[in-house]
Scaffold this motif. Structure first.
Motif, mmCIF file in Angstrom:
data_model
loop_
_atom_site.group_PDB
_atom_site.id
_atom_site.type_symbol
_atom_site.label_atom_id
_atom_site.label_comp_id
_atom_site.label_asym_id
_atom_site.label_seq_id
_atom_site.Cartn_x
_atom_site.Cartn_y
_atom_site.Cartn_z
ATOM 1 N N LEU A 23 -8.412 -5.060 7.810
ATOM 2 C CA LEU A 23 -8.812 -3.704 8.679
ATOM 3 C C LEU A 23 -7.724 -2.935 8.980
ATOM 4 N N THR A 24 -6.724 -3.788 9.381
ATOM 5 C CA THR A 24 -5.268 -2.944 9.599
ATOM 6 C C THR A 24 -4.698 -2.005 8.518
ATOM 7 N N ALA A 25 -5.304 -2.160 7.254
ATOM 8 C CA ALA A 25 -4.847 -1.065 6.270
ATOM 9 C C ALA A 25 -5.856 0.209 6.631
ATOM 10 N N LEU A 26 -6.991 0.127 7.017
ATOM 11 C CA LEU A 26 -7.748 1.274 7.189
ATOM 12 C C LEU A 26 -7.573 1.825 8.470
ATOM 13 N N GLU A 27 -7.027 0.982 9.469
ATOM 14 C CA GLU A 27 -6.529 1.630 10.738
ATOM 15 C C GLU A 27 -5.311 2.331 10.624
ATOM 16 N N ARG A 28 -4.147 1.755 9.799
ATOM 17 C CA ARG A 28 -3.291 2.614 9.346
ATOM 18 C C ARG A 28 -3.451 3.954 8.574
ATOM 19 N N LEU A 29 -4.520 3.735 7.869
ATOM 20 C CA LEU A 29 -5.223 5.057 7.028
ATOM 21 C C LEU A 29 -5.386 6.196 7.952
ATOM 22 N N LYS A 30 -6.346 5.780 8.986
ATOM 23 C CA LYS A 30 -6.543 6.479 10.262
ATOM 24 C C LYS A 30 -5.467 7.053 10.984
ATOM 25 N N TYR A 57 0.798 -1.062 0.096
ATOM 26 C CA TYR A 57 0.068 -0.194 -0.022
ATOM 27 C C TYR A 57 0.996 1.301 -0.116
ATOM 28 N N GLN A 58 0.353 2.291 -0.348
ATOM 29 C CA GLN A 58 0.902 3.536 -0.467
ATOM 30 C C GLN A 58 -0.058 4.718 0.122
ATOM 31 N N PHE A 59 0.553 5.542 1.049
ATOM 32 C CA PHE A 59 -0.409 6.602 1.436
ATOM 33 C C PHE A 59 0.032 7.682 0.995
ATOM 34 N N LEU A 60 -0.758 8.701 0.301
ATOM 35 C CA LEU A 60 -0.661 9.842 -0.415
ATOM 36 C C LEU A 60 -1.283 11.283 0.386
ATOM 37 N N ILE A 61 -0.775 12.214 0.994
ATOM 38 C CA ILE A 61 -1.255 13.166 1.394
ATOM 39 C C ILE A 61 -1.702 13.977 0.317
ATOM 40 N N ALA A 62 -2.837 14.839 0.200
ATOM 41 C CA ALA A 62 -3.306 15.442 -1.098
ATOM 42 C C ALA A 62 -4.178 16.176 -0.713
ATOM 43 N N GLU A 82 -4.895 9.587 0.971
ATOM 44 C CA GLU A 82 -5.329 8.611 0.129
ATOM 45 C C GLU A 82 -4.741 7.394 0.379
ATOM 46 N N LEU A 83 -5.162 6.339 0.207
ATOM 47 C CA LEU A 83 -4.728 4.933 0.079
ATOM 48 C C LEU A 83 -4.809 4.321 -1.103
ATOM 49 N N TYR A 84 -3.927 3.675 -1.521
ATOM 50 C CA TYR A 84 -3.465 3.120 -2.916
ATOM 51 C C TYR A 84 -2.984 1.553 -2.462
ATOM 52 N N GLU A 85 -3.428 0.671 -3.335
ATOM 53 C CA GLU A 85 -2.924 -0.536 -3.324
ATOM 54 C C GLU A 85 -1.909 -0.617 -4.645
ATOM 55 N N ILE A 86 -0.839 -1.358 -4.203
ATOM 56 C CA ILE A 86 0.207 -1.220 -5.505
ATOM 57 C C ILE A 86 -0.023 -2.715 -6.299
ATOM 58 N N VAL A 140 -15.174 15.637 8.575
ATOM 59 C CA VAL A 140 -14.293 14.913 8.298
ATOM 60 C C VAL A 140 -15.076 13.579 7.195
ATOM 61 N N GLN A 141 -14.475 13.258 5.988
ATOM 62 C CA GLN A 141 -15.516 12.409 5.322
ATOM 63 C C GLN A 141 -14.532 11.118 4.988
ATOM 64 N N PHE A 142 -14.963 9.930 4.803
ATOM 65 C CA PHE A 142 -14.316 8.824 4.324
ATOM 66 C C PHE A 142 -14.889 8.386 2.980
ATOM 67 N N VAL A 143 -14.405 7.969 2.054
ATOM 68 C CA VAL A 143 -14.537 7.365 0.872
ATOM 69 C C VAL A 143 -13.890 6.027 0.801
ATOM 70 N N GLY A 144 -14.584 4.795 0.211
ATOM 71 C CA GLY A 144 -13.949 3.902 0.039
ATOM 72 C C GLY A 144 -14.471 3.196 -1.263
ATOM 73 N N THR A 145 -13.386 2.084 -1.858
ATOM 74 C CA THR A 145 -14.129 1.323 -2.929
ATOM 75 C C THR A 145 -14.812 0.214 -2.395
ATOM 76 N N ASN A 146 -15.507 -0.526 -3.374
ATOM 77 C CA ASN A 146 -16.338 -1.766 -2.895
ATOM 78 C C ASN A 146 -15.091 -3.008 -3.248
ATOM 79 N N SER A 147 -14.221 -2.951 -2.601
ATOM 80 C CA SER A 147 -13.268 -4.015 -2.542
ATOM 81 C C SER A 147 -12.832 -4.369 -1.111
#
Length: 80
Positions: free
Chosen positions: A60-67, A9-14, A25-29, A49-56
């Protein structure tokens, strides 16, 4: 890039001028290609503060890391 449960995963501040805010933003590589998976966004217009996610599925640890990244990198004060 971070490896979480065997997935890269890659995290991007935008910032986003159109939506008037900033987020992480959270991207899977996959095969050197970034695929958007989720975002936590501080919307300064709505003062929300809003959350947007895809249908994939993702760990859960990836979302926790995003937070964690959002909490540590994005200021809590809304810009007016």
């Amino acid at each position: 890039m971070e490896n979480i449960n065997g997935i890269s995963y890659q995290f991007l501040i935008a910032s986003d001028v159109d939506r008037n805010g900033i987020g992480v933003e959270l991207y899977e590589i996959v095969n050197d290609t970034k695929i958007f998976r989720a975002e936590i966004f501080r919307n300064d217009s709505l003062k929300l503060v809003q959350f947007v996610g895809t249908n994939s599925e993702m760990p859960l640890t990836a979302l926790e890391r995003l937070k964690e990244v959002f909490d540590s990198e994005i200021p809590k004060e809304y810009d007016c």
